[in-house]
Design a protein around this motif. Structure first.
Motif, PDB file in Angstrom:
ATOM      1  N   MET A   1       0.820  -1.189   0.000  1.00  0.00           N
ATOM      2  CA  MET A   1       0.000   0.000   0.000  1.00  0.00           C
ATOM      3  C   MET A   1       0.856   1.242   0.000  1.00  0.00           C
ATOM      4  O   MET A   1       0.732   2.105   0.835  1.00  0.00           O
ATOM      5  CB  MET A   1      -0.957  -0.105   1.175  1.00  0.00           C
ATOM      6  CG  MET A   1      -1.450   1.119   1.763  1.00  0.00           C
ATOM      7  SD  MET A   1      -2.666   0.804   3.001  1.00  0.00           S
ATOM      8  CE  MET A   1      -2.062   1.952   4.162  1.00  0.00           C
ATOM      9  N   ARG A   2       1.736   1.269  -0.972  1.00  0.00           N
ATOM     10  CA  ARG A   2       2.522   2.477  -1.159  1.00  0.00           C
ATOM     11  C   ARG A   2       1.581   3.625  -1.517  1.00  0.00           C
ATOM     12  O   ARG A   2       1.844   4.779  -1.292  1.00  0.00           O
ATOM     13  CB  ARG A   2       3.529   2.272  -2.289  1.00  0.00           C
ATOM     14  CG  ARG A   2       4.532   1.212  -1.969  1.00  0.00           C
ATOM     15  CD  ARG A   2       5.610   1.818  -1.073  1.00  0.00           C
ATOM     16  NE  ARG A   2       6.230   0.808  -0.241  1.00  0.00           N
ATOM     17  CZ  ARG A   2       7.105  -0.052  -0.666  1.00  0.00           C
ATOM     18  NH1 ARG A   2       7.457  -0.042  -1.903  1.00  0.00           N
ATOM     19  NH2 ARG A   2       7.633  -0.929   0.147  1.00  0.00           N
ATOM     20  N   LYS A   3       0.490   3.176  -2.145  1.00  0.00           N
ATOM     21  CA  LYS A   3      -0.513   4.150  -2.525  1.00  0.00           C
ATOM     22  C   LYS A   3      -1.238   4.531  -1.254  1.00  0.00           C
ATOM     23  O   LYS A   3      -2.277   4.039  -0.950  1.00  0.00           O
ATOM     24  CB  LYS A   3      -1.444   3.448  -3.483  1.00  0.00           C
ATOM     25  CG  LYS A   3      -2.522   4.259  -4.001  1.00  0.00           C
ATOM     26  CD  LYS A   3      -3.348   3.362  -4.860  1.00  0.00           C
ATOM     27  CE  LYS A   3      -4.441   4.170  -5.455  1.00  0.00           C
ATOM     28  NZ  LYS A   3      -5.315   3.336  -6.197  1.00  0.00           N
ATOM     29  N   THR A   4      -0.640   5.369  -0.546  1.00  0.00           N
ATOM     30  CA  THR A   4      -1.084   5.560   0.821  1.00  0.00           C
ATOM     31  C   THR A   4      -2.274   6.476   0.908  1.00  0.00           C
ATOM     32  O   THR A   4      -2.654   7.134  -0.019  1.00  0.00           O
ATOM     33  CB  THR A   4       0.072   6.109   1.629  1.00  0.00           C
ATOM     34  OG1 THR A   4       1.252   5.591   1.075  1.00  0.00           O
ATOM     35  CG2 THR A   4       0.017   5.648   3.036  1.00  0.00           C
ATOM     36  N   LEU A   5      -2.793   6.485   2.037  1.00  0.00           N
ATOM     37  CA  LEU A   5      -4.034   7.079   2.410  1.00  0.00           C
ATOM     38  C   LEU A   5      -3.971   8.543   2.743  1.00  0.00           C
ATOM     39  O   LEU A   5      -3.981   8.885   3.868  1.00  0.00           O
ATOM     40  CB  LEU A   5      -4.429   6.358   3.651  1.00  0.00           C
ATOM     41  CG  LEU A   5      -3.233   5.810   4.352  1.00  0.00           C
ATOM     42  CD1 LEU A   5      -3.281   6.043   5.804  1.00  0.00           C
ATOM     43  CD2 LEU A   5      -3.168   4.335   4.076  1.00  0.00           C
ATOM     44  N   LEU A   6      -3.898   9.327   1.818  1.00  0.00           N
ATOM     45  CA  LEU A   6      -3.761  10.741   2.128  1.00  0.00           C
ATOM     46  C   LEU A   6      -5.049  11.398   2.461  1.00  0.00           C
ATOM     47  O   LEU A   6      -5.098  12.580   2.646  1.00  0.00           O
ATOM     48  CB  LEU A   6      -3.171  11.429   0.937  1.00  0.00           C
ATOM     49  CG  LEU A   6      -2.009  10.686   0.435  1.00  0.00           C
ATOM     50  CD1 LEU A   6      -1.266  11.494  -0.579  1.00  0.00           C
ATOM     51  CD2 LEU A   6      -1.086  10.351   1.535  1.00  0.00           C
ATOM     52  N   ILE A  10      -5.214  14.624  -0.262  1.00  0.00           N
ATOM     53  CA  ILE A  10      -5.389  14.415  -1.699  1.00  0.00           C
ATOM     54  C   ILE A  10      -6.451  15.360  -2.233  1.00  0.00           C
ATOM     55  O   ILE A  10      -6.358  15.830  -3.363  1.00  0.00           O
ATOM     56  CB  ILE A  10      -5.737  12.955  -1.963  1.00  0.00           C
ATOM     57  CG1 ILE A  10      -4.510  12.108  -1.635  1.00  0.00           C
ATOM     58  CG2 ILE A  10      -6.150  12.744  -3.394  1.00  0.00           C
ATOM     59  CD1 ILE A  10      -4.719  10.653  -1.679  1.00  0.00           C
ATOM     60  N   ASP A  26       3.457  18.364   3.037  1.00  0.00           N
ATOM     61  CA  ASP A  26       4.620  17.537   3.332  1.00  0.00           C
ATOM     62  C   ASP A  26       4.194  16.086   3.489  1.00  0.00           C
ATOM     63  O   ASP A  26       3.151  15.796   4.087  1.00  0.00           O
ATOM     64  CB  ASP A  26       5.289  18.000   4.635  1.00  0.00           C
ATOM     65  CG  ASP A  26       6.061  19.293   4.457  1.00  0.00           C
ATOM     66  OD1 ASP A  26       6.344  19.657   3.296  1.00  0.00           O
ATOM     67  OD2 ASP A  26       6.374  19.938   5.466  1.00  0.00           O
ATOM     68  N   VAL A  27       5.001  15.213   2.976  1.00  0.00           N
ATOM     69  CA  VAL A  27       4.817  13.777   3.176  1.00  0.00           C
ATOM     70  C   VAL A  27       6.089  13.269   3.842  1.00  0.00           C
ATOM     71  O   VAL A  27       7.177  13.413   3.290  1.00  0.00           O
ATOM     72  CB  VAL A  27       4.599  13.048   1.845  1.00  0.00           C
ATOM     73  CG1 VAL A  27       4.429  11.557   2.083  1.00  0.00           C
ATOM     74  CG2 VAL A  27       3.403  13.613   1.103  1.00  0.00           C
ATOM     75  N   THR A  28       5.940  12.722   5.035  1.00  0.00           N
ATOM     76  CA  THR A  28       7.108  12.291   5.802  1.00  0.00           C
ATOM     77  C   THR A  28       7.029  10.802   6.090  1.00  0.00           C
ATOM     78  O   THR A  28       5.972  10.291   6.476  1.00  0.00           O
ATOM     79  CB  THR A  28       7.181  13.060   7.139  1.00  0.00           C
ATOM     80  OG1 THR A  28       7.221  14.459   6.869  1.00  0.00           O
ATOM     81  CG2 THR A  28       8.424  12.670   7.930  1.00  0.00           C
ATOM     82  N   LYS A  29       8.127  10.152   5.881  1.00  0.00           N
ATOM     83  CA  LYS A  29       8.151   8.727   6.141  1.00  0.00           C
ATOM     84  C   LYS A  29       9.543   8.319   6.593  1.00  0.00           C
ATOM     85  O   LYS A  29      10.536   8.907   6.158  1.00  0.00           O
ATOM     86  CB  LYS A  29       7.771   7.967   4.858  1.00  0.00           C
ATOM     87  CG  LYS A  29       7.656   6.477   5.058  1.00  0.00           C
ATOM     88  CD  LYS A  29       7.067   5.801   3.850  1.00  0.00           C
ATOM     89  CE  LYS A  29       6.916   4.312   4.150  1.00  0.00           C
ATOM     90  NZ  LYS A  29       6.251   3.603   3.088  1.00  0.00           N
ATOM     91  N   GLU A  65       4.481   7.186  -4.938  1.00  0.00           N
ATOM     92  CA  GLU A  65       3.255   7.909  -5.255  1.00  0.00           C
ATOM     93  C   GLU A  65       3.454   9.420  -5.348  1.00  0.00           C
ATOM     94  O   GLU A  65       2.673  10.115  -5.983  1.00  0.00           O
ATOM     95  CB  GLU A  65       2.197   7.640  -4.175  1.00  0.00           C
ATOM     96  CG  GLU A  65       1.709   6.220  -4.126  1.00  0.00           C
ATOM     97  CD  GLU A  65       0.721   5.930  -5.240  1.00  0.00           C
ATOM     98  OE1 GLU A  65      -0.201   6.732  -5.430  1.00  0.00           O
ATOM     99  OE2 GLU A  65       0.895   4.914  -5.925  1.00  0.00           O
ATOM    100  N   TYR A  66       4.485   9.909  -4.664  1.00  0.00           N
ATOM    101  CA  TYR A  66       4.579  11.358  -4.474  1.00  0.00           C
ATOM    102  C   TYR A  66       5.778  12.004  -5.125  1.00  0.00           C
ATOM    103  O   TYR A  66       5.818  13.208  -5.293  1.00  0.00           O
ATOM    104  CB  TYR A  66       4.623  11.675  -2.969  1.00  0.00           C
ATOM    105  CG  TYR A  66       3.698  10.829  -2.157  1.00  0.00           C
ATOM    106  CD1 TYR A  66       2.332  11.061  -2.199  1.00  0.00           C
ATOM    107  CD2 TYR A  66       4.166   9.764  -1.399  1.00  0.00           C
ATOM    108  CE1 TYR A  66       1.469  10.270  -1.474  1.00  0.00           C
ATOM    109  CE2 TYR A  66       3.306   8.961  -0.671  1.00  0.00           C
ATOM    110  CZ  TYR A  66       1.961   9.220  -0.717  1.00  0.00           C
ATOM    111  OH  TYR A  66       1.108   8.433  -0.017  1.00  0.00           O
ATOM    112  N   ARG A 182       8.435  17.749   0.128  1.00  0.00           N
ATOM    113  CA  ARG A 182       7.564  18.917   0.006  1.00  0.00           C
ATOM    114  C   ARG A 182       6.889  18.825  -1.358  1.00  0.00           C
ATOM    115  O   ARG A 182       7.555  18.901  -2.388  1.00  0.00           O
ATOM    116  CB  ARG A 182       8.402  20.185   0.147  1.00  0.00           C
ATOM    117  CG  ARG A 182       7.683  21.504  -0.071  1.00  0.00           C
ATOM    118  CD  ARG A 182       6.613  21.811   0.962  1.00  0.00           C
ATOM    119  NE  ARG A 182       7.022  21.784   2.344  1.00  0.00           N
ATOM    120  CZ  ARG A 182       7.461  22.829   3.046  1.00  0.00           C
ATOM    121  NH1 ARG A 182       7.549  23.997   2.499  1.00  0.00           N
ATOM    122  NH2 ARG A 182       7.782  22.698   4.326  1.00  0.00           N
TER     123      ARG A 182
END
Lengths: 186, 344
Positions: A1-6, A10, A26-29, A65-66, A182
């Motif tokens: 599920m790289r296609k994550t739940l934003l 989104i 921002d997407v942080t992992k 995804e990003y 970012r």
């Protein structure tokens, strides 16, 4: 599920930038480099020295995804953790660990005189935190990793561990990079 | 100006036809957070938009208390702007209301609604998503998988539009019958939207002269009427090319008003007072596949409210042409402006 739940993030992106400032998020992992330390390799070396390289692609592995919409990539934090060590003999063994990238090696982390034992998460670097264990040059090298991630490049990590004596079991060192993308939208 | 037009297009589409096709929202990704969390987040984030639309639908019905004469008529176009209250620019994200999403910095955080400010990433709280599918197979379903900025708002009040409001366009026909009665119709037959969905509108209102029943009617300095109106708008926007998934929007409202007006030369001042109600449903229907499950009709929420409404307005009539504006005090105070042709 790289296609994550934003979820609603989104939505913001999807509304194709209605505000004056467009959309920015921002997407942080945490992206982890895992080093497997082999007891046999360590103990068979006359100097109890172990080294390995590992090539990863954070962009494709963790941010598929990003990454296409990313404007910049920052590494906010670096932590490490020792796991799965079984100290059967009870002997105290120390080690020096190093982590770098590329060839020639660009140093990111040097830690000396660590006891070989399981640890919790140890903070090595955090943006704005004065307790950082990294030198200015190492921080610059860490920051340059952000550009490599943005360019979707493979990153080759060079890790080494120098022990004062034989070790009792295999174990794992996990280096975790908090990577922030970012993302902007028009 | 280009940006303003883009904003206007988005807003109009958002509310009157539904944004969800134009917005290119990746609903599958939405649903990866879990149905319950997706519903809750969407519901709160979109709340001012739907509530504003519900308020706007009840506006623009009349611009005088004097019904048309027999077979007199008017055709009127309005745009109502339901102003989003400051309190609705943000909503409170509470960790206790979600299963798979949380704010790591505390138990709750204020975050913009769709009609909130357009904040940059540095000013938005980050929401964390749990690894509830145990993607890394470590048996830990509670660990943080990823952190993402909370959604930002459209920042409408910061734009050329200058007013943070939900626009509701409307066209209606008024027709005079008999005994001081006028019927009003709002109607758009089911209309295809470029193959991406459809929309239909129906509304009916009745205005009746109640001044005629009062003793000394001829001596009354003003016109008095009672008005009842009902409006329903439905739209369906296809989410996927196969048209098996759709975002469905159904809004209905009704209002009961006492209306008074006074004509002075070509100007008519009017005012109304009464009760209004709206009921807005939104649903995401069809079968959606996430990485872990198949979901059917996963999103559904409803906004409904009722309350008192008072308005005051002015109409100018130049031969057959009418220009009018009104301001209504209600849950979302609403400004309406319009133009029309009025005969008899």
């Amino acid at each position: 599920m790289r296609k994550t739940l934003l979820l609603l993030s989104i939505v913001s992106l999807a509304l194709f930038g209605c505000g004056e400032a467009g959309v920015e998020l921002d997407v942080t992992k945490g992206s982890t480099v895992t080093i497997q330390i082999s007891r046999n390799l360590v103990n068979s070396d006359v100097d109890n020295f172990f080294s390995t390289t590992q090539t990863v692609n954070f962009a494709d592995d963790d941010f598929e995804e990003y990454i296409g919409d990313a404007e910049s990539v920052i590494i906010d934090k670096l932590t490490y953790q020792f796991k799965d060590y079984n100290n059967i003999s009870g002997d105290l063994v120390l080690m020096d660990i190093t982590l770098g990238t590329g060839s020639p090696n660009n140093s990111i982390l040097d830690v000396f005189g660590l006891v070989v034992e399981n640890t919790g998460t140890v903070l090595a670097y955090e943006t704005g935190n004065p307790e950082s264990a990294l030198s200015a040059a190492q921080i610059a090298n860490l920051e340059s990793l952000g550009n490599q991630i943005l360019a979707r490049q493979n990153i080759t990590f060079n890790a080494s561990a120098d022990f004062t004596d034989d070790i009792d079991s295999d174990f794992v060192i996990e280096f975790t990079f908090d990577v922030t993308l970012r993302v902007t939208g028009e | 100006m280009k940006r303003f037009l883009k904003q206007l297009r988005v807003l109009v589409v958002l509310m009157s036809i539904s944004t969800f096709s134009y917005a290119q929202i990746d609903f599958d990704s939405f649903l990866e957070a879990g149905v319950a969390d997706a519903n809750r987040l969407l519901e709160l984030y979109m709340q001012p938009a739907f509530e504003g639309f519900g308020n706007g639908m009840n506006s623009g019905w009349y611009n005088t208390a004097k019904p048309h004469k027999f077979l007199g008529f008017d055709v009127t176009a309005n745009v109502s702007m339901a102003r989003v209250p400051d309190a609705s620019r943000f909503f409170t994200f509470r960790n206790s209301e979600y299963e798979n999403v949380f704010f790591a910095g505390g138990s709750s955080v204020e975050t913009p609604t769709l009609f909130g400010p357009n904040l940059g990433a540095d000013d938005l709280p980050q929401l964390s998503f749990r690894d509830f599918d145990d993607i890394d197979n470590d048996g830990d379903f509670m660990e943080e998988l990823i952190r993402i900025s909370a959604p930002t708002g459209l920042g409408i009040d910061e734009s050329e539009l200058g007013i943070n409001a939900v626009p509701v366009p409307m066209v209606q026909l008024g027709l005079g019958l008999f005994k001081g009665t006028e019927v009003k119709l709002r109607y758009i037959p089911e209309t295809d939207i470029d193959g991406e969905g459809n929309v239909n509108l129906f509304g009916i209102g009745v205005m009746h002269d109640i001044g005629q029943y009062l003793p000394g009617e001829k001596l009354l300095p003003i016109d008095l009427a009672g008005f009842v109106g009902y409006t329903n708008l439905s739209s369906q926007i296809y989410v996927n090319d196969a048209q098996t998934q759709s975002a469905d929007f159904d809004a209905s409202s009704w209002t009961v008003q006492a209306v008074a007006s006074k004509k002075i030369l070509f100007a008519t001042v009017f005012a109304g007072f009464g009760y209004t109600n709206y009921d807005v449903d939104f649903g995401l229907n069809g079968t959606f596949n996430t990485e872990s499950e198949t979901l059917t009709d996963p999103i559904a929420f409803n906004y409904a409210n009722s309350g008192m409404r008072a308005n005051v307005g002015l109409r100018l009539k130049l031969l057959f042409l009418t220009l009018h504006g009104e301001y209504a005090l209600q849950e979302f105070n609403t400004l309406t402006v319009g133009v029309g042709i009025s005969v008899r």
